[in-house]
Scaffold this motif. Structure first.
Motif, PDB file in Angstrom:
ATOM      1  N   PHE B  54       0.846  -1.199   0.000  1.00  0.00           N
ATOM      2  CA  PHE B  54       0.000   0.000   0.000  1.00  0.00           C
ATOM      3  C   PHE B  54       0.874   1.238   0.000  1.00  0.00           C
ATOM      4  O   PHE B  54       2.054   1.186   0.342  1.00  0.00           O
ATOM      5  N   TRP B  55       0.269   2.292  -0.369  1.00  0.00           N
ATOM      6  CA  TRP B  55       0.956   3.582  -0.380  1.00  0.00           C
ATOM      7  C   TRP B  55      -0.058   4.641  -0.017  1.00  0.00           C
ATOM      8  O   TRP B  55      -1.267   4.487  -0.178  1.00  0.00           O
ATOM      9  N   GLU B  56       0.490   5.762   0.440  1.00  0.00           N
ATOM     10  CA  GLU B  56      -0.370   6.820   0.929  1.00  0.00           C
ATOM     11  C   GLU B  56      -0.839   7.675  -0.229  1.00  0.00           C
ATOM     12  O   GLU B  56      -0.124   7.846  -1.235  1.00  0.00           O
ATOM     13  N   GLU B  57      -2.028   8.201  -0.045  1.00  0.00           N
ATOM     14  CA  GLU B  57      -2.563   9.042  -1.107  1.00  0.00           C
ATOM     15  C   GLU B  57      -1.787  10.347  -1.161  1.00  0.00           C
ATOM     16  O   GLU B  57      -1.461  10.941  -0.126  1.00  0.00           O
ATOM     17  N   ASN B  62      -8.299  13.380  -5.517  1.00  0.00           N
ATOM     18  CA  ASN B  62      -9.715  13.196  -5.165  1.00  0.00           C
ATOM     19  C   ASN B  62     -10.081  11.736  -5.007  1.00  0.00           C
ATOM     20  O   ASN B  62     -11.144  11.307  -5.419  1.00  0.00           O
ATOM     21  N   ASN B  63      -9.190  11.013  -4.416  1.00  0.00           N
ATOM     22  CA  ASN B  63      -9.504   9.617  -4.123  1.00  0.00           C
ATOM     23  C   ASN B  63      -9.915   8.854  -5.375  1.00  0.00           C
ATOM     24  O   ASN B  63     -10.797   7.996  -5.353  1.00  0.00           O
ATOM     25  N   LEU B  64      -9.261   9.142  -6.416  1.00  0.00           N
ATOM     26  CA  LEU B  64      -9.575   8.408  -7.648  1.00  0.00           C
ATOM     27  C   LEU B  64      -8.538   7.303  -7.787  1.00  0.00           C
ATOM     28  O   LEU B  64      -7.399   7.553  -8.198  1.00  0.00           O
ATOM     29  N   HIS B  65      -8.889   6.118  -7.340  1.00  0.00           N
ATOM     30  CA  HIS B  65      -7.908   5.042  -7.371  1.00  0.00           C
ATOM     31  C   HIS B  65      -7.758   4.458  -8.760  1.00  0.00           C
ATOM     32  O   HIS B  65      -6.933   3.604  -8.991  1.00  0.00           O
ATOM     33  N   SER B  86      -8.790   1.200  -2.279  1.00  0.00           N
ATOM     34  CA  SER B  86      -8.498   2.314  -1.376  1.00  0.00           C
ATOM     35  C   SER B  86      -9.075   2.021  -0.011  1.00  0.00           C
ATOM     36  O   SER B  86     -10.032   1.263   0.133  1.00  0.00           O
ATOM     37  N   LEU B  87      -8.484   2.656   0.976  1.00  0.00           N
ATOM     38  CA  LEU B  87      -8.917   2.451   2.366  1.00  0.00           C
ATOM     39  C   LEU B  87      -8.775   3.776   3.089  1.00  0.00           C
ATOM     40  O   LEU B  87      -7.720   4.423   3.011  1.00  0.00           O
ATOM     41  N   SER B  88      -9.819   4.129   3.799  1.00  0.00           N
ATOM     42  CA  SER B  88      -9.768   5.356   4.585  1.00  0.00           C
ATOM     43  C   SER B  88      -9.537   4.995   6.043  1.00  0.00           C
ATOM     44  O   SER B  88     -10.333   4.265   6.636  1.00  0.00           O
ATOM     45  N   LEU B  89      -8.475   5.508   6.581  1.00  0.00           N
ATOM     46  CA  LEU B  89      -8.163   5.239   7.991  1.00  0.00           C
ATOM     47  C   LEU B  89      -8.880   6.273   8.851  1.00  0.00           C
ATOM     48  O   LEU B  89      -8.612   7.472   8.753  1.00  0.00           O
ATOM     49  N   LEU B  90      -9.737   5.768   9.721  1.00  0.00           N
ATOM     50  CA  LEU B  90     -10.540   6.678  10.535  1.00  0.00           C
ATOM     51  C   LEU B  90      -9.694   7.351  11.621  1.00  0.00           C
ATOM     52  O   LEU B  90      -9.895   8.501  11.952  1.00  0.00           O
ATOM     53  N   PHE B  97      -3.920   3.532  -0.664  1.00  0.00           N
ATOM     54  CA  PHE B  97      -4.245   2.647  -1.771  1.00  0.00           C
ATOM     55  C   PHE B  97      -3.423   1.394  -1.599  1.00  0.00           C
ATOM     56  O   PHE B  97      -2.234   1.443  -1.303  1.00  0.00           O
ATOM     57  N   TYR B  98      -4.043   0.295  -1.817  1.00  0.00           N
ATOM     58  CA  TYR B  98      -3.354  -0.965  -1.592  1.00  0.00           C
ATOM     59  C   TYR B  98      -3.715  -1.963  -2.676  1.00  0.00           C
ATOM     60  O   TYR B  98      -4.718  -1.817  -3.384  1.00  0.00           O
TER      61      TYR B  98
END
Lengths: 184, 519
Positions: B54-57, B62-65, B86-90, B97-98
């Motif tokens: 994974f890597w950071e956005e 705009n979260n377009l994976h 994609s994964l959003s960490l709360l 993105f992974y």
């Protein structure tokens, strides 16, 4: 025959039974993976030493080396003979390739690693033999050889060496049927 | 029938959801942890048997994976693509993105690359078996041990079949509420005994796991949830306590018995009586309040006889030193100093003779006896005048003074080695012709205590030399350091015992020329 001769004869029998010259007695199965882990640690040292000497250890010709890749699903689907065959042929090729390095002029440190690797491969073969793993059978003429890869440097060769021991060889030893007898 | 079936389906669905959620939680926590700890741009780990990278956005996206492309290859084969999610960490409010590689190949180098818009973003080559990220150990239990300060900790390894024999664990424990924890590392085994703990204390225990690094390598797992354990309170076996008390009691009783039976002896040793002279002086302290004069006056005759009796009972004492000698032409009495050999006789004699003090006139000053005697020798005619004896003069003198060699013999006598100063005058009497050998014998006789004590009032019984000027005496002078007026006893020695009223020539010179110790 006097008692002295009888005693001497008994002693001789005992000695012969113990040594069993000319006959290979069945070895006790070596199921403890720490034995293999010891060889793997030495292989790590060799790989680290070879990785450090990139320029000095480069060679002109290419080496043949076994494939080290393991797909767990695929591996678990193979039976013990297939696994054994893959391991034994790989060890055979490694042994030959590393032995060919002994002839070339290397530093004392590298030479010691090379010698250790060769002796470790021989010991691993003994361990496999103790587990009743089938020996290496050269492919019949016309038969397909196992897939090999080409390596262009000594450091790459020793990377293959360590990966092979950690992967296929260890998985084979860990799942040897002899060690799991009586265990459901 | 259909209702049952639908119910079952619902249950299965719920279970799957729960499993995924839990797994997702694990995945999310791992991602979050690596996001903090790992320095590489593209971070990879193996969970169970699949590699996830994974890597950071990047910012301002705009979260377009869709724009990301992930490829991987191994063993020089063709590149293969992987689906990017994609994964959003709360917790950290970040998006990653992974890509999860299907059928991850192990023990072989993997080349992974991330492209965005055709441009390579990240690239990395790794072996999958070196990045195992295991789950935390399961079922951590902490139990109190019977032994003091010990806790037994046990757990189950994470579910991973091919690696369960090459795991290494780390156990962390700390007193509840404290931040200072200790860490124990343990290989393969899934139980541990914590030793050296404080008794009766609550401890928190955590465990985490990692591949041992021989066959497989990886990251430390997350810590388990803390589990509390309480150590045993330190208590003594009640039987032992009773036994100790009982023995202590017996020992006390024994010691008390011993003390009580010997209490008088012990008291005498620890608190000795102060000796008082009261028993020798009846009524002195009680009636006369220590006024000795009064007491003497009241108990005159009887006391005297008593003291004499006391003295005669005692062993003959050696010579005692008289305090002073002064030579007066008027025959004033003076005292001569005598040398005491035994000091313990001093006090008694002083006491007994203190009654005589009023009979003696204290000389105005101390005089060197030797000087006086020397003067006497030089003026022998004065001797005759001094033959007047005062009744209360008591002294012992040994004087051997040959006419011819006065000076010499006097000088001989003035050696400091002599314990007593001897002034010898011989008035022609052969019996007084003491040589040095006699002098030594005299010393011996003085020292051996063959002298007998006599009261000073027995003077009429004293022997006199046949001739006037000839006499023998032992005179001891003080060195002028003080008056040592002690005794009044007369001692009869083997040679002579005289009372000698000295002539009235006062010798003013004092101490320094006089030699000899007082005693």
């Amino acid at each position: 025959m006097s008692f002295f001769h009888l005693r001497l004869f008994a002693l001789l029998l005992m000695v012969l039974e113990w040594t069993r010259p000319g006959l290979s007695s069945p070895l006790r199965p070596i199921c403890d993976l720490r034995v293999l882990d010891h060889f793997i640690k030495e292989a790590w040292d060799a790989e680290a030493a070879m990785r450090a000497c990139k320029d000095a250890c480069s060679i002109a010709t290419n080496f043949t080396a076994p494939l080290t890749r393991v797909d767990f699903d695929v591996w678990e689907a193979m039976n013990i003979e297939e696994q054994a065959q893959e391991v034994q042929s790989g060890l055979h090729v490694l042994n030959e390739t590393i032995s060919s390095l002994q002839a070339s002029n290397q530093t004392d440190v590298l030479q010691s690693h090379i010698d250790a690797s060769i002796s470790n491969i021989a010991s691993i073969r003994q361990v496999l033999r103790s587990l009743s793993i089938p020996e290496y059978v050269p492919p019949a003429s016309g038969g397909e050889d196992k897939e090999m890869q080409n390596v262009s440097s000594i450091s790459e060769l020793f990377q293959v060496h360590i990966n092979f021991l950690r992967g296929k060889v260890r998985l084979l030893l860990a799942n040897a049927p002899v060690c799991h007898q009586g265990v459901s | 029938m259909t209702k049952m079936r639908s119910d079952r389906l619902k249950i299965v669905f719920m279970l799957c959801l729960a499993f995924i959620t839990i797994g997702g939680q694990h995945f999310e926590s791992k991602v979050a942890q690596l996001l903090r700890d790992e320095t590489e741009d593209i971070k990879c780990f193996v969970e169970v048997k699949d590699l996830t990278c994974f890597w950071e956005e990047e910012e301002e996206r705009n979260n377009l994976h869709d724009q990301y492309t992930f490829t991987y290859s191994y063993e020089n084969k063709n590149k293969m693509a992987c689906v990017v999610s994609s994964l959003s960490l709360l917790a950290s409010n970040k998006t990653v993105f992974y890509c999860k590689l299907p059928k991850t190949p192990f023990f072989t180098p993997l080349d992974v690359q991330v492209f965005r818009d055709g441009r390579m973003l990240y690239s990395r080559s790794l072996n999958a078996e070196n990045f195992l990220f295991l789950d935390s150990p399961r079922n951590l239990t902490v139990m109190s041990s019977e032994k003091e300060g010990q806790l037994n900790v046990s757990w189950l390894p994470p579910l991973l079949k091919y690696i369960d024999d090459s795991m290494i664990y780390e156990v962390r424990y700390a007193v509840e509420g404290s931040n200072m924890g200790k860490v124990e590392v343990i290989k393969v085994s899934t139980m541990l005994s914590l030793l050296g703990l404080q008794p009766d204390t609550r401890y928190k225990v955590w465990v985490r796991v990692k591949p041992d690094g021989v066959a497989y390598k990886g990251y430390w797992s997350a810590w388990t949830e803390p589990v509390l354990g309480v150590t045993q309170p330190s208590d003594m076996d009640p039987l032992i306590m009773l036994l100790v008390l009982f023995i202590g009691l017996i020992l006390c009783l024994l010691s008390m018995t011993v003390i009580m039976s010997h209490h008088k002896f012990l008291l005498k040793k620890l608190w000795p009586d102060i000796p008082t002279p009261e028993h020798k002086f009846p009524g002195l302290f009680t009636i006369y309040k220590g006024d000795f004069k009064e007491w003497m006056s009241q108990n005159n005759g009887s006391m005297w006889g008593r003291s004499v009796h006391v003295y005669t009972e005692e062993l003959p004492s050696p010579l005692e030193v008289l305090s002073e000698v002064s030579l007066t032409s008027h025959g004033t009495s003076q005292r001569e100093e005598r040398q005491a050999v035994e000091e313990d006789e001093e006090k008694e004699s002083e006491r007994s003779d203190s009654g005589l003090t009023d009979r003696w006139r204290e000389p105005p000053e101390a005089y060197c006896l030797v000087e006086q005697l020397r003067a006497l020798q030089e003026n022998p005619e004065s001797l005759s005048q001094s033959l007047l004896l005062q009744s209360h003069d008591t002294y012992v003198t040994l004087n051997q003074n040959s006419q011819g060699d006065d000076e010499r013999q006097v000088d001989d006598v003035f050696e400091e080695t002599l314990p007593l100063q001897m002034l010898f005058t011989t008035a022609g009497t052969t019996s007084l012709n003491t040589s040095h050998s006699d002098l030594s014998s005299l010393q011996q006789s003085l020292g051996s205590g063959r002298l007998s004590s006599q009261s000073s009032f027995e003077y009429p019984n004293h022997t006199w030399p046949p001739k006037g000027p000839g006499y023998a005496y032992v005179a001891v002078t003080d060195s002028g350091l003080g008056r040592h007026r002690m005794y009044t006893n007369d001692y009869k020695n083997e040679i002579f015992l005289h009372k000698w009223p000295l002539s009235g020539q006062h010798t003013q010179s004092r101490s320094e020329s006089c030699m000899g110790p007082v005693w």
